[in-house]
Design an enzyme around this catalytic site. Structure first.
Site, PDB file in Angstrom:
ATOM      1  N   ARG A   5      -2.658  -2.128  -3.405  1.00 16.09           N
ATOM      2  CA  ARG A   5      -3.812  -1.256  -3.233  1.00 16.09           C
ATOM      3  C   ARG A   5      -3.678  -0.104  -4.232  1.00 16.09           C
ATOM      4  O   ARG A   5      -2.621   0.530  -4.308  1.00 16.09           O
ATOM      5  CB  ARG A   5      -3.834  -0.695  -1.818  1.00 16.09           C
ATOM      6  N   ARG A  38     -10.616  16.460   7.395  1.00 19.97           N
ATOM      7  CA  ARG A  38     -11.378  16.851   6.196  1.00 19.97           C
ATOM      8  C   ARG A  38     -12.774  17.326   6.572  1.00 19.97           C
ATOM      9  O   ARG A  38     -13.417  16.753   7.448  1.00 19.97           O
ATOM     10  CB  ARG A  38     -11.513  15.664   5.234  1.00 19.97           C
ATOM     11  N   LEU A  86     -15.320   4.403  10.098  1.00 19.13           N
ATOM     12  CA  LEU A  86     -14.963   5.664  10.765  1.00 19.13           C
ATOM     13  C   LEU A  86     -13.504   5.603  11.206  1.00 19.13           C
ATOM     14  O   LEU A  86     -13.169   5.101  12.280  1.00 19.13           O
ATOM     15  CB  LEU A  86     -15.883   5.902  11.982  1.00 19.13           C
ATOM     16  N   LYS A 131       3.329   0.787   3.044  1.00 20.67           N
ATOM     17  CA  LYS A 131       2.984  -0.188   4.080  1.00 20.67           C
ATOM     18  C   LYS A 131       2.969  -1.567   3.437  1.00 20.67           C
ATOM     19  O   LYS A 131       2.555  -1.687   2.279  1.00 20.67           O
ATOM     20  CB  LYS A 131       1.593   0.104   4.642  1.00 20.67           C
ATOM     21  N   HIS A 161     -12.681   3.537   0.146  1.00 20.49           N
ATOM     22  CA  HIS A 161     -12.711   2.524   1.220  1.00 20.49           C
ATOM     23  C   HIS A 161     -13.456   1.270   0.785  1.00 20.49           C
ATOM     24  O   HIS A 161     -13.978   0.521   1.612  1.00 20.49           O
ATOM     25  CB  HIS A 161     -13.424   3.049   2.496  1.00 20.49           C
ATOM     26  N   PHE A 192      -9.502  11.188  18.015  1.00 21.84           N
ATOM     27  CA  PHE A 192     -10.679  11.144  18.885  1.00 21.84           C
ATOM     28  C   PHE A 192     -10.336  10.885  20.351  1.00 21.84           C
ATOM     29  O   PHE A 192     -11.120  11.236  21.231  1.00 21.84           O
ATOM     30  CB  PHE A 192     -11.681  10.099  18.365  1.00 21.84           C
ATOM     31  N   ARG A 193      -9.173  10.281  20.597  1.00 23.82           N
ATOM     32  CA  ARG A 193      -8.795  10.076  22.011  1.00 23.82           C
ATOM     33  C   ARG A 193      -8.518  11.416  22.670  1.00 23.82           C
ATOM     34  O   ARG A 193      -8.942  11.682  23.798  1.00 23.82           O
ATOM     35  CB  ARG A 193      -7.575   9.158  22.092  1.00 23.82           C
ATOM     36  N   GLY A 219     -10.627   2.737  12.907  1.00 25.23           N
ATOM     37  CA  GLY A 219     -10.110   3.193  14.207  1.00 25.23           C
ATOM     38  C   GLY A 219     -11.170   3.685  15.183  1.00 25.23           C
ATOM     39  O   GLY A 219     -11.203   3.259  16.345  1.00 25.23           O
ATOM     40  N   ILE A 220     -12.059   4.552  14.733  1.00 24.53           N
ATOM     41  CA  ILE A 220     -13.075   5.109  15.626  1.00 24.53           C
ATOM     42  C   ILE A 220     -14.242   4.124  15.780  1.00 24.53           C
ATOM     43  O   ILE A 220     -14.692   3.840  16.895  1.00 24.53           O
ATOM     44  CB  ILE A 220     -13.552   6.474  15.087  1.00 24.53           C
ATOM     45  N   GLY A 221     -14.701   3.582  14.659  1.00 17.03           N
ATOM     46  CA  GLY A 221     -15.819   2.634  14.683  1.00 17.03           C
ATOM     47  C   GLY A 221     -15.519   1.406  15.533  1.00 17.03           C
ATOM     48  O   GLY A 221     -16.397   0.866  16.200  1.00 17.03           O
ATOM     49  N   ASN A 253       0.871  -1.183   0.000  1.00 18.06           N
ATOM     50  CA  ASN A 253       0.000   0.000   0.000  1.00 18.06           C
ATOM     51  C   ASN A 253       0.906   1.231   0.000  1.00 18.06           C
ATOM     52  O   ASN A 253       1.459   1.604   1.030  1.00 18.06           O
ATOM     53  CB  ASN A 253      -0.879  -0.053   1.257  1.00 18.06           C
ATOM     54  N   GLU A 258      -8.201  -4.652   5.598  1.00 17.11           N
ATOM     55  CA  GLU A 258      -8.077  -4.373   4.169  1.00 17.11           C
ATOM     56  C   GLU A 258      -6.955  -5.210   3.540  1.00 17.11           C
ATOM     57  O   GLU A 258      -7.063  -5.633   2.404  1.00 17.11           O
ATOM     58  CB  GLU A 258      -7.839  -2.875   3.956  1.00 17.11           C
TER      59      GLU A 258
HETATM   60  P1  ADP Z   1      -6.804   5.632   8.800  1.00 19.52           P
HETATM   61  O1  ADP Z   1      -6.545   4.180   8.400  1.00 19.52           O
HETATM   62  O2  ADP Z   1      -7.902   6.288   8.046  1.00 19.52           O
HETATM   63  O3  ADP Z   1      -5.575   6.461   8.918  1.00 19.52           O
HETATM   64  P2  ADP Z   1      -7.698   4.466  11.324  1.00 19.52           P
HETATM   65  O4  ADP Z   1      -8.810   3.602  10.850  1.00 19.52           O
HETATM   66  O5  ADP Z   1      -6.447   3.820  11.782  1.00 19.52           O
HETATM   67  O6  ADP Z   1      -7.377   5.611  10.267  1.00 19.52           O
HETATM   68  O7  ADP Z   1      -8.288   5.375  12.493  1.00 19.52           O
HETATM   69  C1  ADP Z   1      -7.455   6.263  13.179  1.00 19.52           C
HETATM   70  C2  ADP Z   1      -8.280   7.040  14.185  1.00 19.52           C
HETATM   71  O8  ADP Z   1      -8.968   6.129  15.050  1.00 19.52           O
HETATM   72  C3  ADP Z   1      -7.417   7.879  15.114  1.00 19.52           C
HETATM   73  O9  ADP Z   1      -7.148   9.124  14.577  1.00 19.52           O
HETATM   74  C4  ADP Z   1      -8.313   8.000  16.321  1.00 19.52           C
HETATM   75  O10 ADP Z   1      -9.129   9.135  16.139  1.00 19.52           O
HETATM   76  C5  ADP Z   1      -9.185   6.772  16.286  1.00 19.52           C
HETATM   77  N1  ADP Z   1      -8.885   5.842  17.377  1.00 19.52           N
HETATM   78  C6  ADP Z   1      -7.930   4.893  17.430  1.00 19.52           C
HETATM   79  N2  ADP Z   1      -7.967   4.237  18.613  1.00 19.52           N
HETATM   80  C7  ADP Z   1      -8.970   4.791  19.330  1.00 19.52           C
HETATM   81  C8  ADP Z   1      -9.528   4.583  20.643  1.00 19.52           C
HETATM   82  N3  ADP Z   1      -9.057   3.634  21.453  1.00 19.52           N
HETATM   83  N4  ADP Z   1     -10.564   5.363  21.015  1.00 19.52           N
HETATM   84  C9  ADP Z   1     -11.058   6.303  20.199  1.00 19.52           C
HETATM   85  N5  ADP Z   1     -10.578   6.560  18.971  1.00 19.52           N
HETATM   86  C10 ADP Z   1      -9.561   5.824  18.538  1.00 19.52           C
END
Ligand code: ADP
Length: 396
Positions: free
Chosen positions: A90, A240, A208, A14, A179, A283-284, A330-332, A7, A383
């Site tokens: 990718r 964004r 998310l 990556k 995605h 989000f943390r 990450g968020i989801g 990727n 992915e």
């Molecule tokens: P991408 O692949 O689009 O770069 P990710 O799917 O890895 O992103 O998501 C990254 C985001 O997930 C981080 O910026 C953070 O906001 C969120 N995240 C990761 N771990 C946690 C957690 N434990 N609690 C809340 N949000 C988290």
């Protein structure tokens, strides 16, 4: 089969080596700061990460260092390069040309180059990675897996913008969605978990992450998704803006003396949660600030959830119902507050979340109550595995 999944970003690469039979990750890592100085991160399964500074003027050196690390006598996951059976790449934008993954040939590379206009930051980097691998592994079959492909069968009503038709005809200006690999992987897994046939199911996937998008998957086909011509449309994301009235862009640009490309850069990199909170895109950090009483963090999180909920509501309408909703990325996958606050908008559909299952959930799990009218899941996306599986399907 062992599949090397690549990727490439503009200054990063990556990689993972996946045994497609056992789904085991044999080694993974990344090259960073390509074209600046260069750093290789390598991790063989079961061992600690190794971080090495190495000169990487181009992606070709980066690929070479990855292959060296993979076959290193002491820590290599492979005995020799002969053990790489295929490479899956990718590719971000496949335009209207690619509706599924393809075996990479000279003609495919030419066709991907023709999509460069649509993803000027991503596609050229993807092609550089492909060429570097072809140079170093000329006899290994390679497959391109497109972020846009899963959405390629959206109905026209879902992909047209309300602008003069000639821009679609002349320049292919339309909504494409991104995605796709994740939306496909997670929607299939959601059907498995729900024990229902994928081709007879209404699923909404909320991916998310830093970048974020929602998709409506009707009977196994993505019929709408929130990103558009580029990954800027739709949800509020890490940095964004997502949807915005184009007149607001002109208004801000005039006030601030920005040209169009500066304004779009601001929408991509300085907006979203970072712009709203003036704290962070993560989000943390934002949740921690809200807990300390930061008002902008609270407004940003409310606005974020409301926007996700509006898309979910729209896709219930698009499919005339929904059976399963899945949260991923990450968020989801990690943020129980966001999941709870998105789902609270759907009491009218009979959706209820079981807090004891949702709270602190970071793994694959059903988080709705047993009597909820719609099943809601957390499903970690993968992915790389999806790319490896597509690769094996084409060259295995
Ligand atoms: P991408 O692949 O689009 O770069 P990710 O799917 O890895 O992103 O998501 C990254 C985001 O997930 C981080 O910026 C953070 O906001 C969120 N995240 C990761 N771990 C946690 C957690 N434990 N609690 C809340 N949000 C988290």
């Amino acid at each position: 089969m062992n599949v090397l999944v690549i990727n490439c970003g503009s200054s990063s690469l990556k990689y993972q080596v996946i045994n497609s039979d056992t789904k085991e990750v044999l080694a993974k890592g990344l090259c960073e700061r390509i074209g600046i100085d260069g750093r290789l991160v390598y991790q063989k399964a079961g061992l600690d990460k190794e971080i090495t500074d190495l000169p990487m003027p181009t992606h070709t050196e980066a690929v070479k260092f990855v292959l060296d690390a993979l076959t290193n006598e002491k820590t290599g996951a492979l005995k020799s390069l002969e053990e790489i059976d295929a490479v899956g790449h990718r590719i971000v934008h496949g335009g209207e040309k690619f509706k599924s993954s393809v075996v990479i040939t000279d003609d495919v590379i030419k066709a991907v180059e023709e999509c460069n206009d649509l993803a000027p930051l991503h596609n050229p980097a993807n092609i550089i990675g492909i060429n570097a691998c072809r140079e170093l592994m000329p006899n290994v079959p390679m497959v391109g897996v497109f972020d846009t492909a899963f959405h390629a069968n959206m109905p026209q009503k879902a992909y047209m913008y309300g602008v003069p038709y000639k821009y679609y005809e002349n320049y292919k200006v339309r909504r494409y969605g991104f995605h796709g690999t994740s939306h496909s992987f997670v929607s299939k897994r959601a059907a498995e978990l729900a024990g229902k046939p994928y081709d007879n199911l209404k699923t909404i996937v909320c991916h998310l992450g830093n970048g974020a998008s929602v998709s409506a998957v009707l009977n196994g086909v993505s019929v709408d998704t929130s990103m558009g011509l580029s990954p800027l449309e739709g949800l509020i994301m890490g940095t964004r803006s997502g949807d915005i009235d184009p007149s607001a862009i002109e208004f801000i640009a005039k006030k601030e003396g920005m040209d169009l490309s500066k304004a779009v850069n601001m929408l991509n990199k300085e907006s979203g949660m970072l712009g709203l909170t003036e704290i962070s895109s993560d989000f943390r950090d934002i949740s921690a600030a809200m807990e300390k009483g930061d008002e902008k963090a609270k407004v940003a999180l409310d606005t974020y959830c409301y926007r996700v909920a509006k898309y979910v509501g729209a896709y219930v309408a698009a499919m005339n119902g929904v059976d399963v909703i899945a949260f991923t990325a990450g968020i989801g996958e990690n943020d129980d507050f966001i999941r709870r606050n998105v789902m609270k908008y759907f009491g009218y559909l009979g959706i209820t979340i079981d807090d004891s299952k949702n709270d602190n959930c970071h793994e694959e799990r059903k988080i709705s109550t047993d009597d909820s009218k719609v099943e809601v899941y957390v499903i970690p996306t993968n992915e790389e595995l999806a790319i490896a599986e597509d690769t094996v399907a084409l060259v295995g």
